[in-house]
Scaffold this active site. Structure first.
Site, PDB file in Angstrom:
ATOM      1  CE1 TYR A  35      -3.569  -2.482  -0.239  1.00 46.81           C
ATOM      2  CE2 TYR A  35      -2.723  -3.412   1.800  1.00 46.81           C
ATOM      3  CZ  TYR A  35      -3.553  -3.499   0.699  1.00 46.81           C
ATOM      4  OH  TYR A  35      -4.344  -4.599   0.505  1.00 46.81           O
ATOM      5  NE  ARG A  72       0.694  -5.960  10.173  1.00 49.28           N
ATOM      6  CZ  ARG A  72      -0.105  -7.036  10.163  1.00 49.28           C
ATOM      7  NH1 ARG A  72      -0.859  -7.277   9.105  1.00 49.28           N
ATOM      8  NH2 ARG A  72      -0.170  -7.859  11.185  1.00 49.28           N
ATOM      9  NE  ARG A  94      -4.174 -16.596   7.204  1.00 50.31           N
ATOM     10  CZ  ARG A  94      -3.234 -17.124   6.421  1.00 50.31           C
ATOM     11  NH1 ARG A  94      -3.569 -17.659   5.273  1.00 50.31           N
ATOM     12  NH2 ARG A  94      -1.968 -17.097   6.790  1.00 50.31           N
TER      13      ARG A  94
HETATM   14  C1  LIG Z   1      -9.525 -11.431   5.770  1.00 53.08           C
HETATM   15  C2  LIG Z   1      -8.173 -10.775   5.930  1.00 53.08           C
HETATM   16  C3  LIG Z   1      -8.085  -9.402   5.921  1.00 53.08           C
HETATM   17  C4  LIG Z   1      -6.839  -8.767   6.127  1.00 53.08           C
HETATM   18  N1  LIG Z   1      -6.795  -7.404   6.228  1.00 53.08           N
HETATM   19  C5  LIG Z   1      -5.643  -6.800   6.620  1.00 53.08           C
HETATM   20  C6  LIG Z   1      -5.619  -5.429   6.962  1.00 53.08           C
HETATM   21  O1  LIG Z   1      -6.635  -4.734   6.980  1.00 53.08           O
HETATM   22  N2  LIG Z   1      -4.423  -4.885   7.309  1.00 53.08           N
HETATM   23  C7  LIG Z   1      -3.273  -5.643   7.365  1.00 53.08           C
HETATM   24  O2  LIG Z   1      -2.205  -5.107   7.685  1.00 53.08           O
HETATM   25  N3  LIG Z   1      -3.288  -6.959   7.085  1.00 53.08           N
HETATM   26  C8  LIG Z   1      -4.436  -7.560   6.748  1.00 53.08           C
HETATM   27  N4  LIG Z   1      -4.471  -8.918   6.555  1.00 53.08           N
HETATM   28  C9  LIG Z   1      -3.270  -9.704   6.860  1.00 53.08           C
HETATM   29  C10 LIG Z   1      -3.327 -10.207   8.308  1.00 53.08           C
HETATM   30  O3  LIG Z   1      -3.344  -9.146   9.232  1.00 53.08           O
HETATM   31  C11 LIG Z   1      -2.128 -11.121   8.627  1.00 53.08           C
HETATM   32  O4  LIG Z   1      -0.954 -10.364   8.525  1.00 53.08           O
HETATM   33  C12 LIG Z   1      -2.050 -12.321   7.696  1.00 53.08           C
HETATM   34  O5  LIG Z   1      -3.320 -12.938   7.548  1.00 53.08           O
HETATM   35  C13 LIG Z   1      -1.058 -13.367   8.225  1.00 53.08           C
HETATM   36  O6  LIG Z   1      -1.385 -13.754   9.549  1.00 53.08           O
HETATM   37  P1  LIG Z   1      -2.213 -15.116   9.851  1.00 53.08           P
HETATM   38  O7  LIG Z   1      -1.440 -16.242   9.226  1.00 53.08           O
HETATM   39  O8  LIG Z   1      -2.228 -15.204  11.361  1.00 53.08           O
HETATM   40  O9  LIG Z   1      -3.567 -14.973   9.268  1.00 53.08           O
HETATM   41  C14 LIG Z   1      -5.677  -9.551   6.312  1.00 53.08           C
HETATM   42  C15 LIG Z   1      -5.785 -10.950   6.267  1.00 53.08           C
HETATM   43  C16 LIG Z   1      -7.004 -11.561   6.109  1.00 53.08           C
HETATM   44  C17 LIG Z   1      -7.071 -13.067   6.134  1.00 53.08           C
END
Ligand SMILES: Cc1cc2nc3c(=O)[nH]c(=O)nc-3n(C[C@H](O)[C@H](O)[C@H](O)COP(=O)(O)O)c2cc1C
Length: 359
Positions: free
Chosen positions: A182, A230, A327
């Site tokens: 972004y 971040r 997730r």
């Molecule tokens: C549905 C969804 C929406 C996400 N939206 C964002 C967001 O708004 N901002 C962000 O920095 N990362 C976003 N991510 C990334 C997550 O914050 C996270 O970094 C990524 O899913 C890896 O972590 P996890 O394996 O625990 O899911 C999103 C991920 C998912 C699955």
């Protein structure tokens, strides 16, 4: 030695445990940018579930900074008013409410994942902005505008004002979204920044926008409240000139000097050619570890942290200060309570009085 249930103190803010709900877009705002009952239940139930920090999804600092038409926004008092009951509820459960301040840059104006991620052309879409007019390479790219000096100043002001609205809404932690391709990441990565002015060129020029945005947020965010940033620690593009872990280590130090209290270490997102590594359990934790080892700043690890034992290991072994869980929180809003149970730490968990007979 700290573990998952050791409180963390950052500035004047006490975080009751080391679990943070990772920011996750819900694509559920109606009308433009306003939080709804969905957000109240979604974020509220993760607070009931015991997470130390409940972080909102990316909240756009201006309308054209939304990823999709349904994204959360924080550019007016109405947006703050819609969020205020949520922060109040999260706090009432003993969790710390946090907001991610974001600008989607050239990745703006796209459909939500359920509708295919494609570009929104026509009246429902808008013109994305970036470091140059090179658009995100959709099949049918959106005409994109390069930000000029006045445009850059406008973006910095938008982040500052959004932080003020976030404060009014009752958030305790502001996170600057500088990851995932972004706007801020587009500026610091050499993959997307070909500018020849003060916001491009060498490391100092390319990182200037994320540093100035962080400074602007820090300026209005109270001294006793933490600011997180971040970052994408790598572009996952080793075969071309790109952003690397060494760059991240250096930038983290610069951001800490400006007053960032925690670096939330994610990765990737700047270009579709990226070569993702094996995305197995904790695949990004070594990136957080590298930032933590080299700097005097707290870090959060994120990426496939899904088990109580795994989250606890990250903290116990000093690999990170926060275990950021995305997730798994969609599957289990009560991840922290379940972790306390699995780790034999129910005495350190906050089971709501209404639910005690269930535990
Ligand atoms: C549905 C969804 C929406 C996400 N939206 C964002 C967001 O708004 N901002 C962000 O920095 N990362 C976003 N991510 C990334 C997550 O914050 C996270 O970094 C990524 O899913 C890896 O972590 P996890 O394996 O625990 O899911 C999103 C991920 C998912 C699955």
């Amino acid at each position: 030695m700290s573990d998952l249930f050791t409180p963390l103190s950052l500035r004047g803010t006490e975080i009751p445990n080391r679990v943070m709900v990772s920011p996750m877009c819900q694509y559920s705002c109606q009308p433009v940018g306003l939080a709804t009952e969905w957000h109240r239940v979604h974020l509220g139930s993760r607070a009931v579930g015991g997470a130390g920090i409940v972080m909102s999804e990316a909240a756009a600092v201006e309308p054209r900074g939304r990823i999709s038409p349904n994204d959360l926004g924080i550019w007016s008092r109405a947006h703050a008013d819609a969020l205020a009951p949520i922060t109040g509820f999260v706090r009432s459960q003993g969790s710390v409410p946090a907001i991610q301040l974001a600008h989607a840059g050239r990745k703006a104006s796209t459909y939500p994942p359920a509708d295919g991620y494609g570009p929104v052309h026509g009246d429902d879409g808008w013109t994305p902005v970036g470091p140059t007019d090179e658009p995100w390479p959709h099949d049918e790219p959106l005409a994109t505008e390069a930000l000029d000096q006045a445009g850059i100043e406008g973006v910095i002001d938008a982040f500052r004002e959004a932080a003020e609205f976030a404060l009014e809404a009752g958030f305790e932690i502001a996170e600057v979204h500088g990851a995932h391709g972004y706007l801020l990441h587009e500026f610091y990565s050499p993959v997307t920044n070909a500018r020849e002015d003060d916001y491009g060129g060498d490391f100092g020029g390319r990182t200037r926008l994320v540093r100035e945005v962080t400074a602007a947020v820090r300026e209005v965010w109270p001294d006793e409240k933490p600011v997180f940033v971040r970052l994408s620690a790598t572009d996952w593009l080793p075969d071309r000139e790109s952003w690397t872990v060494d760059d991240t280590v250096r930038l983290a130090g610069d951001l800490a000097e400006i007053g960032a209290d925690l670096i939330d270490v994610s990765a990737g997102g700047v270009h579709p050619d990226q070569g993702l590594p094996d995305t197995g359990p904790h695949y990004q934790t070594p990136l957080a570890e590298a930032v933590r080892e080299a700097n005097d700043v707290a870090v959060g690890a994120v990426g496939k942290i899904t088990t109580p034992e795994g989250a606890d290991e990250v903290i116990r072994n000093g690999r990170a200060d926060l275990a950021i869980v995305g997730r798994e929180h969609l599957r289990d809003p009560y991840f922290t309570l379940h972790a306390a149970d699995a780790l034999g730490r129910m005495d350190d968990a906050r089971v709501p009085v209404q639910y005690r007979r269930g535990f």
